[in-house]
Design a protein around this motif. Sequence first.
Motif, PDB file in Angstrom:
ATOM      1  N   ARG A 240     -51.044 -29.570   1.120  1.00 43.95           N
ATOM      2  CA  ARG A 240     -50.099 -30.599   1.190  1.00 43.95           C
ATOM      3  C   ARG A 240     -49.504 -30.751  -0.335  1.00 43.95           C
TER       4      ARG A 240
ATOM      5  N   ARG B 237     -43.711 -31.356  -4.375  1.00 42.79           N
ATOM      6  CA  ARG B 237     -43.316 -31.234  -5.669  1.00 42.79           C
ATOM      7  C   ARG B 237     -43.457 -32.270  -6.469  1.00 42.79           C
TER       8      ARG B 237
ATOM      9  N   GLN C  26     -50.091 -28.546  -2.688  1.00 45.78           N
ATOM     10  CA  GLN C  26     -49.615 -27.433  -3.162  1.00 45.78           C
ATOM     11  C   GLN C  26     -48.125 -27.210  -2.806  1.00 45.78           C
ATOM     12  N   GLN C  27     -47.860 -27.544  -1.618  1.00 47.37           N
ATOM     13  CA  GLN C  27     -46.609 -27.477  -1.183  1.00 47.37           C
ATOM     14  C   GLN C  27     -45.544 -28.523  -1.478  1.00 47.37           C
TER      15      GLN C  27
END
Length: 165
Positions: A132, A137, A134-135
């Motif tokens: 989560r 912003r 890593q995805q």
Amino acid sequence: MDDNADTHSALKLPNIIYRPDLQSRRQRGLFALLAGVGWLIWLYLFLPLSTLLGWAFGSERFQAYVIDGHEHSWSSLMIYAVTVVLAGAALLIWAFYNYRRFRNADRRRPPSPLTTERLATSFGVDEAQVARLQQGRVATLYHDAEGHIIDIEMRSTPHRENGER
């Protein structure tokens, strides 16, 4: 055809490959000799500075106390010289020992790729939270007194303060 793309590809420099194992012993020796001469020339450039520092800190005292002093003689200077030579020899022997010991061992390997599992273990969170993060912003991580992550807050846009846009 795009001229800008051709110019960009023409300016790209090749990667540097350093493989001393592909050089002969003679080539490596010549390179070491040239590097040593280069270092000696570089150190020679600092002689005026060392002379100035010696003058500023009283290098004439060495002349007065060691060489010209009646209680001291050239034998004491020889003791100093032998001590310096022995210390240098000890360092050379140590360097040669380490060279012989590690000459075939390549210990400078790149680290293995960082997996989500290892990253999760490192931060003390589960793999789903790492995925989560890593995805996402923008994330805010909250820590306890020991520095462990206790909460993760994900936002889709950066938090603005003072009414900024």
